[in-house]
Design an enzyme around this catalytic site. Sequence first.
Site, mmCIF file in Angstrom:
data_model
loop_
_atom_site.group_PDB
_atom_site.id
_atom_site.type_symbol
_atom_site.label_atom_id
_atom_site.label_comp_id
_atom_site.label_asym_id
_atom_site.label_seq_id
_atom_site.Cartn_x
_atom_site.Cartn_y
_atom_site.Cartn_z
ATOM 1 N N GLY A 268 0.813 -1.211 0.000
ATOM 2 C CA GLY A 268 0.000 0.000 0.000
ATOM 3 C C GLY A 268 0.841 1.253 0.000
ATOM 4 N N VAL A 269 0.173 2.383 0.208
ATOM 5 C CA VAL A 269 0.890 3.655 0.206
ATOM 6 C C VAL A 269 1.416 3.961 1.604
ATOM 7 C CG1 VAL A 269 -0.217 4.783 -1.729
ATOM 8 C CG2 VAL A 269 -1.376 4.754 0.471
ATOM 9 N N GLY A 270 2.397 4.837 1.695
ATOM 10 C CA GLY A 270 2.831 5.342 2.989
ATOM 11 C C GLY A 270 4.219 4.886 3.395
ATOM 12 N N GLU A 293 -0.705 -1.926 -6.877
ATOM 13 C CA GLU A 293 -1.369 -0.748 -7.436
ATOM 14 C C GLU A 293 -0.386 0.335 -7.772
ATOM 15 O OE1 GLU A 293 -5.132 -0.583 -4.687
ATOM 16 O OE2 GLU A 293 -4.001 1.247 -4.785
ATOM 17 N N ASN A 383 -8.750 8.838 4.033
ATOM 18 C CA ASN A 383 -8.537 8.829 2.575
ATOM 19 C C ASN A 383 -9.624 8.039 1.858
ATOM 20 O OD1 ASN A 383 -6.051 10.154 3.055
ATOM 21 N ND2 ASN A 383 -5.058 8.190 3.385
ATOM 22 N N GLY A 387 -7.389 0.388 -2.754
ATOM 23 C CA GLY A 387 -7.385 -0.990 -3.247
ATOM 24 C C GLY A 387 -7.243 -2.003 -2.139
HETATM 25 O O1 0RQ Z 1 -2.534 11.528 10.851
HETATM 26 O O2 0RQ Z 1 -1.346 12.723 9.090
HETATM 27 O O3 0RQ Z 1 -2.786 13.948 10.733
HETATM 28 O O4 0RQ Z 1 -0.624 12.891 11.450
HETATM 29 O O5 0RQ Z 1 -3.649 8.761 10.344
HETATM 30 O O6 0RQ Z 1 -1.179 7.632 9.714
HETATM 31 O O7 0RQ Z 1 0.640 6.324 10.745
HETATM 32 O O8 0RQ Z 1 1.198 8.070 8.973
HETATM 33 O O9 0RQ Z 1 0.067 5.873 8.438
HETATM 34 O O10 0RQ Z 1 0.478 6.993 6.167
HETATM 35 O O11 0RQ Z 1 0.419 4.465 6.537
HETATM 36 O O12 0RQ Z 1 -1.660 5.851 6.652
HETATM 37 C C1 0RQ Z 1 -4.739 3.824 6.958
HETATM 38 C C2 0RQ Z 1 -4.507 6.256 6.498
HETATM 39 C C3 0RQ Z 1 -2.522 4.908 7.198
HETATM 40 C C4 0RQ Z 1 -3.468 4.565 4.911
HETATM 41 C C5 0RQ Z 1 -3.836 4.884 6.389
HETATM 42 C C6 0RQ Z 1 -3.616 9.054 11.736
HETATM 43 C C7 0RQ Z 1 -2.190 9.463 11.990
HETATM 44 C C8 0RQ Z 1 -1.897 10.261 10.752
HETATM 45 C C9 0RQ Z 1 -1.746 8.557 8.864
HETATM 46 P P1 0RQ Z 1 -1.756 12.877 10.509
HETATM 47 P P2 0RQ Z 1 0.288 7.032 9.501
HETATM 48 P P3 0RQ Z 1 -0.074 5.819 6.859
HETATM 49 C C10 0RQ Z 1 -3.185 0.888 -1.743
HETATM 50 C C11 0RQ Z 1 -3.802 0.550 -0.426
HETATM 51 C C12 0RQ Z 1 -6.381 2.960 3.003
HETATM 52 C C13 0RQ Z 1 -6.094 2.737 1.545
HETATM 53 C C14 0RQ Z 1 -5.156 1.611 1.272
HETATM 54 C C15 0RQ Z 1 -4.690 4.473 4.023
HETATM 55 C C16 0RQ Z 1 -2.636 9.508 9.676
HETATM 56 O O13 0RQ Z 1 -2.780 3.359 4.868
HETATM 57 O O14 0RQ Z 1 -5.215 5.467 3.546
HETATM 58 O O15 0RQ Z 1 -4.770 0.826 2.116
HETATM 59 N N1 0RQ Z 1 -5.201 3.221 3.796
HETATM 60 N N2 0RQ Z 1 -4.758 1.522 0.019
HETATM 61 O O16 0RQ Z 1 -2.099 10.218 13.159
HETATM 62 C C17 0RQ Z 1 -6.795 8.274 14.680
HETATM 63 C C18 0RQ Z 1 -5.991 6.085 14.774
HETATM 64 C C19 0RQ Z 1 -4.992 6.450 13.811
HETATM 65 C C20 0RQ Z 1 -4.996 7.768 13.364
HETATM 66 C C21 0RQ Z 1 -3.380 6.656 12.411
HETATM 67 N N3 0RQ Z 1 -6.057 4.846 15.261
HETATM 68 N N4 0RQ Z 1 -6.869 7.020 15.152
HETATM 69 N N5 0RQ Z 1 -5.900 8.667 13.780
HETATM 70 N N6 0RQ Z 1 -3.978 7.850 12.480
HETATM 71 N N7 0RQ Z 1 -3.976 5.792 13.228
HETATM 72 C C22 0RQ Z 1 -3.034 2.368 -2.128
HETATM 73 C C23 0RQ Z 1 -4.277 2.956 -2.785
HETATM 74 O O17 0RQ Z 1 -5.317 2.450 -2.653
HETATM 75 C C24 0RQ Z 1 -4.169 4.155 -3.630
#
Ligand code: 0RQ
Length: 501
Positions: A268-270, A293, A383, A387
């Site tokens: 995934g992304v990130g 993806e 977001n 996928g």
């Molecule tokens: O918030 O940016 O305001 O600080 O969520 O969290 O830890 O940087 O993690 O960048 O890996 O994102 C699920 C969003 C994780 C991402 C998600 C807050 C945290 C931070 C980001 P800030 P991290 P990541 C293929 C796969 C769905 C789509 C997917 C995602 C922000 O992985 O969008 O998987 N996934 N696609 O502070 C409240 C919690 C939290 C929280 C994290 N428990 N409660 N806030 N955060 N945990 C790609 C595509 O489909 C295109």
Amino acid sequence: ESSRIHCPRLRSKIMSAEAAAALIPSGVNVGMSGFTGAGYPKVVPSALAKRIMDANIYGKKFKIGVWTGASTAPDLDGALAMVDGVEMRLPYQSDPTCRKRINAGEMEYIDIHLSHVAQFVWSGFLGKLDIAVVEVAGILEDGRLIPSSSVGNNKTWLDQADKVILEVNSWQNPELEGMHDIYYGTQLPPNRKPIPLLRTQDRIGEAYLRCDPAKVIAVVETHSPDRNSAFSAPDENSRKIAGHILEFLEHEVKKGRLPANLLPLQSGVGNIANAVMAGLNQGPFENLTAYTEVLQDGMLEMIKSGKLTCASATAFSLSSGALAELNADLGRYKNNIILRPQEISNHPEIIRRLGVIAMNGMIEADIYGNVNSTHVMGTKIMNGIGGSGDFARNAFLSIFMTPSQARGGEISCIVPMASHVDHTEHDVQILVTEQGLADLRGLSPKQRARAVIDNCAHPHFKPALNDYYKRALDHSPGKQTPHLLEEALSWHLRYLRQGAM
Ligand code: 0RQ
């Protein structure tokens, strides 16, 4: 540089971004190119935003539906959201202004599986697609299009829209030509046939997008870079998560449940996903492949080192450094990278057939393994599912990962009950935090709760989770998935009221 436009009929349609934007009326649905900051139209959306702002100044409402591949950039999602010009947005976004509008109830948003978008449109489930605005890298003499740095839903937009606006971006590397594989064999039921893709590296389609020149109402020339995603160097937590996953994969190979070169990887992304790729690049596995993806920095590194022999994706998602490196030598990667439409990169049939190892981020998981990927505290979109659902349900191994805490330790990412569920307990096989890895395969709900609390929860929240689970075991009316319903979401409420779980 009109040398990118070799079709005389389309060359006659060249105009400015403002003139092209003037052809988009209020109330239409617009299918835009773009996937994770790659291949989105660079100038028509912001010219349209300006037009919308002008209309608003005169008290006129002007809104459109915006359909994309996935997330785009500030000059598309940001600009249109800023002027409140979006009635309906789908399927995945990550723009701060867009997110704010959606969560304020000012913009409708449909979060659908990325593999579903095309067939929803073919079937008319989303209404009529009026206009396509698609970035391409060039136009052939016969009108076929050289796709850009993402494919996304472009094939569907070009096919389904009544009218087409093309942005020809001369900044995109001419070596992109030949890198894509556009499959035109998809059908709707009851006429579906197997998709003949048996290995990651198979090419089953064409290198170009088809487009009826009669539908093209404007061609706009640009010379503008893709938005880049900045990656931070893997932090301590990401490195630990990557370490747990690597150890797990080695264990699976030893057990004979995975081949020595693993199975096609999806990531995934990130930053965590990127860190896992960095870990794999240092690790013992050779001759890896990716069926994914987005192609991030980490995967590019693995191609360079020779660890990854082939990556199939629908888009690039690179930092500016990695993108510059790729562009300097794109021809070299032609044998290693294939870009496909997202209905193919994310197709359940192919993901299941290839036996993909899916690794995705999450917001939170509950003790039984239900995963929330999309909503903060149950109601606010982050977001979208992207996928992750396409891959999680159909993967050979479905892994979800997160640091065990968020917001400086005020939030536990392991909770009694997930405040929103994107991936049910049935679709989640492995949970990983920096604390450790819980292999949930073959476990009942009560066994899963034990594994998740013991292996994944942060020590700060472990006693409270154990306490909840023990009391749930004692007092829950049903003992299959024990819960205290009046308390199950109390951690989230406490955070909302007091700023800490
Ligand atoms: O918030 O940016 O305001 O600080 O969520 O969290 O830890 O940087 O993690 O960048 O890996 O994102 C699920 C969003 C994780 C991402 C998600 C807050 C945290 C931070 C980001 P800030 P991290 P990541 C293929 C796969 C769905 C789509 C997917 C995602 C922000 O992985 O969008 O998987 N996934 N696609 O502070 C409240 C919690 C939290 C929280 C994290 N428990 N409660 N806030 N955060 N945990 C790609 C595509 O489909 C295109």
